[in-house]
Each structure stands twice: as C-alpha cells, then as structure tokens.
Design a protein around this motif. Structure first.
Motif, PDB file in Angstrom:
ATOM      1  N   PHE A   1      29.509 -43.348  -4.830  1.00 24.43           N
ATOM      2  CA  PHE A   1      28.171 -43.781  -4.419  1.00 24.43           C
ATOM      3  C   PHE A   1      27.173 -43.600  -5.559  1.00 24.43           C
ATOM      4  CE2 PHE A   1      29.580 -43.184   0.114  1.00 24.43           C
ATOM      5  CZ  PHE A   1      29.357 -44.497   0.499  1.00 24.43           C
ATOM      6  N   ALA A   2      27.347 -42.539  -6.340  1.00 21.72           N
ATOM      7  CA  ALA A   2      26.470 -42.338  -7.495  1.00 21.72           C
ATOM      8  C   ALA A   2      26.618 -43.482  -8.481  1.00 21.72           C
ATOM      9  CB  ALA A   2      26.802 -41.001  -8.176  1.00 21.72           C
ATOM     10  N   ALA A   3      27.856 -43.969  -8.663  1.00 25.60           N
ATOM     11  CA  ALA A   3      28.092 -45.107  -9.548  1.00 25.60           C
ATOM     12  C   ALA A   3      27.472 -46.384  -8.992  1.00 25.60           C
ATOM     13  CB  ALA A   3      29.598 -45.302  -9.753  1.00 25.60           C
ATOM     14  N   ARG A   4      27.526 -46.549  -7.680  1.00 27.55           N
ATOM     15  CA  ARG A   4      26.992 -47.760  -7.056  1.00 27.55           C
ATOM     16  C   ARG A   4      25.476 -47.804  -7.128  1.00 27.55           C
ATOM     17  NH1 ARG A   4      28.661 -48.894  -0.967  1.00 27.55           N
ATOM     18  NH2 ARG A   4      30.660 -49.070  -2.031  1.00 27.55           N
ATOM     19  N   TYR A   5      24.841 -46.679  -6.825  1.00 24.66           N
ATOM     20  CA  TYR A   5      23.394 -46.679  -6.670  1.00 24.66           C
ATOM     21  C   TYR A   5      22.650 -46.138  -7.890  1.00 24.66           C
ATOM     22  CZ  TYR A   5      24.491 -47.741  -1.816  1.00 24.66           C
ATOM     23  OH  TYR A   5      24.966 -48.340  -0.674  1.00 24.66           O
ATOM     24  N   ALA A   6      23.361 -45.879  -8.967  1.00 27.05           N
ATOM     25  CA  ALA A   6      22.697 -45.420 -10.195  1.00 27.05           C
ATOM     26  C   ALA A   6      21.616 -46.379 -10.664  1.00 27.05           C
ATOM     27  CB  ALA A   6      23.734 -45.182 -11.294  1.00 27.05           C
ATOM     28  N   PRO A   7      21.830 -47.712 -10.593  1.00 35.42           N
ATOM     29  CA  PRO A   7      20.761 -48.620 -11.031  1.00 35.42           C
ATOM     30  C   PRO A   7      19.492 -48.495 -10.199  1.00 35.42           C
ATOM     31  CG  PRO A   7      22.854 -49.778 -10.929  1.00 35.42           C
ATOM     32  CD  PRO A   7      23.063 -48.450 -10.268  1.00 35.42           C
ATOM     33  N   LEU A   8      19.599 -47.981  -8.977  1.00 32.98           N
ATOM     34  CA  LEU A   8      18.426 -47.791  -8.129  1.00 32.98           C
ATOM     35  C   LEU A   8      17.774 -46.435  -8.345  1.00 32.98           C
ATOM     36  CD1 LEU A   8      19.726 -49.281  -4.731  1.00 32.98           C
ATOM     37  CD2 LEU A   8      18.439 -50.425  -6.549  1.00 32.98           C
TER      38      LEU A   8
ATOM     39  N   GLN B   1      27.740 -48.961 -12.237  1.00 33.38           N
ATOM     40  CA  GLN B   1      27.811 -48.045 -13.381  1.00 33.38           C
ATOM     41  C   GLN B   1      28.960 -47.059 -13.185  1.00 33.38           C
ATOM     42  OE1 GLN B   1      24.113 -46.185 -14.550  1.00 33.38           O
ATOM     43  NE2 GLN B   1      22.936 -48.070 -14.311  1.00 33.38           N
ATOM     44  N   PRO B   2      30.206 -47.505 -13.382  1.00 34.75           N
ATOM     45  CA  PRO B   2      31.346 -46.612 -13.148  1.00 34.75           C
ATOM     46  C   PRO B   2      31.357 -45.370 -14.024  1.00 34.75           C
ATOM     47  CG  PRO B   2      32.033 -48.657 -14.215  1.00 34.75           C
ATOM     48  CD  PRO B   2      30.616 -48.854 -13.773  1.00 34.75           C
ATOM     49  N   ALA B   3      30.647 -45.401 -15.143  1.00 36.11           N
ATOM     50  CA  ALA B   3      30.568 -44.193 -15.968  1.00 36.11           C
ATOM     51  C   ALA B   3      29.952 -43.039 -15.193  1.00 36.11           C
ATOM     52  CB  ALA B   3      29.762 -44.469 -17.237  1.00 36.11           C
ATOM     53  N   ARG B   4      29.068 -43.366 -14.255  1.00 38.77           N
ATOM     54  CA  ARG B   4      28.434 -42.319 -13.442  1.00 38.77           C
ATOM     55  C   ARG B   4      29.458 -41.628 -12.548  1.00 38.77           C
ATOM     56  NH1 ARG B   4      25.788 -38.403 -13.527  1.00 38.77           N
ATOM     57  NH2 ARG B   4      24.393 -37.819 -11.844  1.00 38.77           N
ATOM     58  N   PHE B   5      30.472 -42.349 -12.117  1.00 41.21           N
ATOM     59  CA  PHE B   5      31.570 -41.773 -11.335  1.00 41.21           C
ATOM     60  C   PHE B   5      32.217 -40.636 -12.121  1.00 41.21           C
ATOM     61  CE2 PHE B   5      36.193 -41.912 -10.355  1.00 41.21           C
ATOM     62  CZ  PHE B   5      36.164 -41.650  -8.987  1.00 41.21           C
ATOM     63  N   ILE B   6      32.498 -40.895 -13.395  1.00 42.06           N
ATOM     64  CA  ILE B   6      33.122 -39.888 -14.251  1.00 42.06           C
ATOM     65  C   ILE B   6      32.169 -38.724 -14.489  1.00 42.06           C
ATOM     66  CG2 ILE B   6      34.177 -39.464 -16.497  1.00 42.06           C
ATOM     67  CD1 ILE B   6      35.772 -41.343 -14.608  1.00 42.06           C
ATOM     68  N   GLU B   7      30.915 -39.020 -14.731  1.00 41.76           N
ATOM     69  CA  GLU B   7      29.937 -37.958 -15.001  1.00 41.76           C
ATOM     70  C   GLU B   7      29.804 -37.002 -13.826  1.00 41.76           C
ATOM     71  OE1 GLU B   7      26.978 -40.432 -18.047  1.00 41.76           O
ATOM     72  OE2 GLU B   7      26.510 -40.300 -15.912  1.00 41.76           O
ATOM     73  N   VAL B   8      29.737 -37.532 -12.610  1.00 37.89           N
ATOM     74  CA  VAL B   8      29.582 -36.665 -11.436  1.00 37.89           C
ATOM     75  C   VAL B   8      30.825 -35.807 -11.238  1.00 37.89           C
ATOM     76  CG1 VAL B   8      29.358 -36.643  -8.916  1.00 37.89           C
ATOM     77  CG2 VAL B   8      27.901 -38.147 -10.294  1.00 37.89           C
ATOM     78  N   LEU B   9      32.003 -36.389 -11.422  1.00 34.82           N
ATOM     79  CA  LEU B   9      33.231 -35.598 -11.316  1.00 34.82           C
ATOM     80  C   LEU B   9      33.264 -34.483 -12.359  1.00 34.82           C
ATOM     81  CD1 LEU B   9      35.977 -38.318 -10.657  1.00 34.82           C
ATOM     82  CD2 LEU B   9      34.850 -36.823  -9.006  1.00 34.82           C
ATOM     83  N   ARG B  10      32.751 -34.777 -13.531  1.00 34.77           N
ATOM     84  CA  ARG B  10      32.715 -33.742 -14.571  1.00 34.77           C
ATOM     85  C   ARG B  10      31.693 -32.664 -14.249  1.00 34.77           C
ATOM     86  NH1 ARG B  10      30.262 -33.417 -20.020  1.00 34.77           N
ATOM     87  NH2 ARG B  10      31.507 -31.877 -21.148  1.00 34.77           N
ATOM     88  N   GLU B  11      30.549 -33.078 -13.705  1.00 43.73           N
ATOM     89  CA  GLU B  11      29.495 -32.110 -13.386  1.00 43.73           C
ATOM     90  C   GLU B  11      29.932 -31.097 -12.336  1.00 43.73           C
ATOM     91  OE1 GLU B  11      26.225 -34.570 -12.242  1.00 43.73           O
ATOM     92  OE2 GLU B  11      25.946 -35.381 -14.260  1.00 43.73           O
TER      93      GLU B  11
ATOM     94  N   ASP C   1      36.600 -31.861   3.451  1.00 44.94           N
ATOM     95  CA  ASP C   1      37.338 -33.061   3.065  1.00 44.94           C
ATOM     96  C   ASP C   1      37.145 -33.334   1.575  1.00 44.94           C
ATOM     97  OD1 ASP C   1      38.517 -35.499   2.726  1.00 44.94           O
ATOM     98  OD2 ASP C   1      37.382 -36.532   4.287  1.00 44.94           O
ATOM     99  N   PRO C   2      38.177 -33.096   0.745  1.00 50.53           N
ATOM    100  CA  PRO C   2      38.026 -33.265  -0.706  1.00 50.53           C
ATOM    101  C   PRO C   2      37.779 -34.705  -1.141  1.00 50.53           C
ATOM    102  CG  PRO C   2      40.325 -32.899  -0.124  1.00 50.53           C
ATOM    103  CD  PRO C   2      39.528 -32.631   1.115  1.00 50.53           C
ATOM    104  N   VAL C   3      38.167 -35.684  -0.313  1.00 50.72           N
ATOM    105  CA  VAL C   3      37.901 -37.078  -0.669  1.00 50.72           C
ATOM    106  C   VAL C   3      36.408 -37.318  -0.812  1.00 50.72           C
ATOM    107  CG1 VAL C   3      38.073 -39.477   0.132  1.00 50.72           C
ATOM    108  CG2 VAL C   3      40.031 -37.961   0.349  1.00 50.72           C
ATOM    109  N   ARG C   4      35.609 -36.507  -0.129  1.00 50.66           N
ATOM    110  CA  ARG C   4      34.164 -36.702  -0.178  1.00 50.66           C
ATOM    111  C   ARG C   4      33.603 -36.463  -1.571  1.00 50.66           C
ATOM    112  NH1 ARG C   4      32.395 -34.316   5.816  1.00 50.66           N
ATOM    113  NH2 ARG C   4      33.012 -36.229   6.920  1.00 50.66           N
ATOM    114  N   ILE C   5      34.262 -35.652  -2.368  1.00 46.47           N
ATOM    115  CA  ILE C   5      33.844 -35.477  -3.768  1.00 46.47           C
ATOM    116  C   ILE C   5      33.936 -36.816  -4.493  1.00 46.47           C
ATOM    117  CG2 ILE C   5      34.480 -34.424  -5.971  1.00 46.47           C
ATOM    118  CD1 ILE C   5      35.293 -31.926  -4.446  1.00 46.47           C
ATOM    119  N   LEU C   6      35.055 -37.499  -4.303  1.00 49.80           N
ATOM    120  CA  LEU C   6      35.246 -38.802  -4.930  1.00 49.80           C
ATOM    121  C   LEU C   6      34.258 -39.830  -4.388  1.00 49.80           C
ATOM    122  CD1 LEU C   6      39.154 -38.864  -4.741  1.00 49.80           C
ATOM    123  CD2 LEU C   6      37.775 -38.389  -6.766  1.00 49.80           C
ATOM    124  N   ARG C   7      34.007 -39.770  -3.088  1.00 47.05           N
ATOM    125  CA  ARG C   7      33.082 -40.730  -2.481  1.00 47.05           C
ATOM    126  C   ARG C   7      31.656 -40.539  -2.997  1.00 47.05           C
ATOM    127  NH1 ARG C   7      33.637 -43.601   2.030  1.00 47.05           N
ATOM    128  NH2 ARG C   7      31.712 -42.806   2.956  1.00 47.05           N
TER     129      ARG C   7
END
Length: 415
Positions: A147-154, A195-205, A137-143
């Motif tokens: 989640f990385a953006a949501r929980y980055a502060p933790l 931290q929405p920037a983390r969303f972009i970083e993970v997609l790039r990684e 399921d490719p949507v899981r990449i986005l999810r």
C-alpha cells in the motif's frame, strides 16, 4: 431470504477506500451482517469460501462474506480460527482488518460507517493499523509495504506506531512463517504499483527485508566507484534503477529484473571495494537461487538472469567489434527471442539511468543493439542452404554473414 432479522449488506474495504480517494474502483466486496450460510444459499448466492463463508452474488458475481471474527491459533497467516454468526456486528468484522483506511464500510443507503477513523487517516495520508491484532498475520507487513508503494505518489506514509509494531513482528519471528508463494504474490503485485521502490524501503525500515530478501538487503551500505555511481550506495542505486524501469515500462518482469540485476555486489570482497569486478556471474547465481526459493515463474527468472549476466557487456557494446557483437546476440538468444531481448535492453537502459545525475541521460547502446539485431534478422539462412552448405557449415556461414553485416553497421555508426 428468511431470517429472524433482515440481513444488512455493506460495501467494505478497497472499494470504499478508493471511492473516498477519488480513484477508480476495481473490485467490490461486501460484508453481510445478520445472515447465515443457509439463508445465503436460499437467496441464490453461490459459495466459494474455503476457510470461511464467502458467496458470489447471483447476478453481479461480487463477493459477499458473512461478518466474522477471528482468533490466532498458530504462527503464520494460516494460523487462525474464524467465527461467523448472525450476532457478529459490522464493527467486530471491521476490527479484524489490517489498516484503518481498509476498515470503512458503506451502507446500502450510502451512509459511511467508520468506527476506526479511517477517513481521518485518508485525509492525513497515514497507513495505520486498526488494532494490535494486526501483529497476528505476517502477510500484513507485506500488504502495508505494498500500500505504501501504491499511495506514495499521494504522499502516504506508514504511521510510526505501525512501523514499530511491524518491527516487533519481525523480532518475534512472525515473518519466518511466511510461505514463498504468498511472498511472491505480494511482491509481484507491488511491482505493478506506482512506486515499487517504496515497497522495498518499508520492508527494510521494519527489518523484514533482511529476513525475506537478504541478498537485496546486503546491498545497502556497500559502496561503488563515485566516478560512475555518484549515488555511491549499491542499495540506493538498485532502487533508482527500479524507479527508472518504472518510467520506461509497466512490465513487472522488467521491473523485477531491474531490482535484482546487481545482487552479486552485496558479496564483493571488502579489499577490492569500491570496484565490483566479476559481480555479474555471481548476480546471476543469486537471481537463480532467489527465483527457485520463491517459485517465481520462468519468464521472470529468464529475463532477470540475462540482465544480471549481460548488463555489463551491453553497457560496453559500443566498444565491441563485429565478432563480439555477434556473440552477444547469440549468447542472449536475441534472434530467437527478440521481444525478450528488447526487454533486456530496456532494463539495461534503466540500470544506466538509475544513477544520480543520469536520470535523463541518453542510452545509445539500446539503439545500436536494436539495429544490430535488425541487420542480422535480414540475413536468410535459406540462402546459405541453397548454396550447398550443410550441418555445422551452415551455422559457420551464418555467423560470418552476421559478422560482415555488423562490421558494415559499425563503420556506418562511426562515420
């Protein structure tokens, strides 16, 4: 409810995860083991699921889904066949979930059922896939990125093996099957995270950014003048602007505009680097194309286009004369759309602060333009009409009044 075996109800997914993290629980979803659609209907549940049986509780309106398994039949996130049966176990249902931290259940008596060690990953702050079925399921990449953006502060990070699996999905073309509406849905949700920037970083990684948002991916590695941009890299600057926008506003429209304001810099000819002369109109064109492709709502598109086109002029607004200030207010439709103009100014402030060493720098341009708008709003067009002016002459007189008022403001600012 009459079945051969009494159905078992389990709280699952995000509610259990956030409860274990000590976070507020927003939605409660349940899995029902040992039931069929008929027995759920007899018990008063209301069916709502289209692809597989999901029901709403008659009192709480919480979602109750029959335990199910799934089988991949085609590319994309629609390419599944689902199987529900009273014999499907809780462990089988949890196995189809994306991450171990989302594959934890809680029984009615409070017992935690955790067959895939999600509690260990919560403790170690790891986002890890449950099984290789994740790759279906490719949507899981986005999810995962969300989640990385949501929980980055933790302190959460994506497990290396999960990141590798995501890369292989990109290489296998799974991401190509994503539909625009679903991509935007995940991105809009990510813009609301900590931290929405983390969303972009993970997609790039994992390589997905180049497929989904190539105009954004192109910014990384493109240099800027270090005198004005000590961070140098356009991609890094963009993520810094996004995070600065988060510190200034929770409005996802402002955050989106911050993310896409400089897209044109990715197409700057190499022979003029690190300058980016004239990137604003190109940035606007790319924003328009991006919004049309992903069917992004108009209120997002309009603000993002304004920021892309006018951020350079707004940064230089203290150098403008009265006539130029009037034209800037007119071109940005500030007098008719003052709330959007304020969002434009906030995004430009984020752009200014999204530079290494400028994170807390003042932005007097915002104050100046707020005052300029207030001065012009105090001029009453009815007074001009009462003087006998008609047609085009009304507009000319109005602009003259604006210009005179702003000239006085500039004198006051400089005194």
């Amino acid at each position: 409810m009459t079945t051969q075996q009494k159905p078992q109800f389990y709280l699952v997914g995000g509610a259990v995860r956030d409860q274990l993290l000590g976070r507020a629980v927003k939605d409660r979803d349940y899995v029902v083991v040992g039931a069929d659609p008929e027995s759920m209907l007899k018990a008063g549940f209301r069916p709502v699921g289209k692809d597989f049986p999901v029901f709403l509780h008659p009192e709480t309106q919480d979602e109750y889904a029959l335990a199910r398994t799934e089988r991949k039949t085609a590319k994309g996130y629609h390419g599944f066949q689902f199987h529900t049966d009273t014999s499907v176990t809780l462990e089988q249902d949890l196995a189809r979930r994306d991450l171990t931290i989302n594959a934890i259940a809680q029984a009615e008596n409070g017992d935690i059922i955790d067959p895939y060690h999600g509690q260990d990953d919560l403790a170690h702050k790891v986002l890890r896939h449950v099984s290789d079925a994740f790759a279906e399921d490719p949507v899981r990449i986005l999810r995962v990125a969300r989640f990385a953006a949501r929980y980055a502060p933790l302190g959460f990070n994506v497990a290396p093996e999960t990141l590798q699996l995501m890369r292989s999905m990109v290489d296998n073309g799974e991401v190509d099957a994503l539909v625009p509406e679903r991509v935007w849905q995940e991105m809009e949700d990510a813009l609301g995270e900590a931290q929405p920037a983390r969303f972009i970083e993970v997609l790039r990684e994992c390589g997905a950014l180049a497929i989904i948002f190539p105009a954004l991916d192109r910014l990384f590695g493109v240099p800027q003048n270090p005198e004005f941009h000590p961070e140098v890299d356009c991609g890094i600057h963009t993520l810094m602007v996004l995070q600065a926008a988060c510190s200034l506003s929770s409005d996802p429209k402002i955050r989106f505009a911050a993310l896409v304001h400089d897209l044109g810099k990715g197409l700057t000819p190499a022979d003029i680097l690190p300058a980016h002369t004239g990137h604003e109109p190109l940035s606007k064109q790319l924003v328009t194309a991006w919004c049309q492709h992903y069917r992004i709502p108009n209120h997002y598109q309009q603000l993002a286009e304004l920021v892309a086109e006018f951020h350079g002029q707004i940064h230089k607004s203290r150098l403008l004369n009265a006539a130029e200030l009037v034209q800037l207010l007119v071109n940005t439709d500030a007098l008719r759309r003052p709330e959007r103009f304020e969002a434009l100014l906030l995004t430009c402030e984020a752009d200014s602060r999204g530079r290494l060493g400028f994170e807390q720098a003042p932005y007097p341009q915002r104050t100046l333009l707020q005052q300029a708008l207030t001065v012009c709003q105090q001029i009453n067009v009815q007074d001009i009409i009462r003087q006998g002016f008609k047609g085009e002459a009304i507009r000319q007189q109005l602009y003259q009044h604006y210009e005179h008022a702003l000239a006085a403001l500039i004198v006051e600012q400089n005194s």
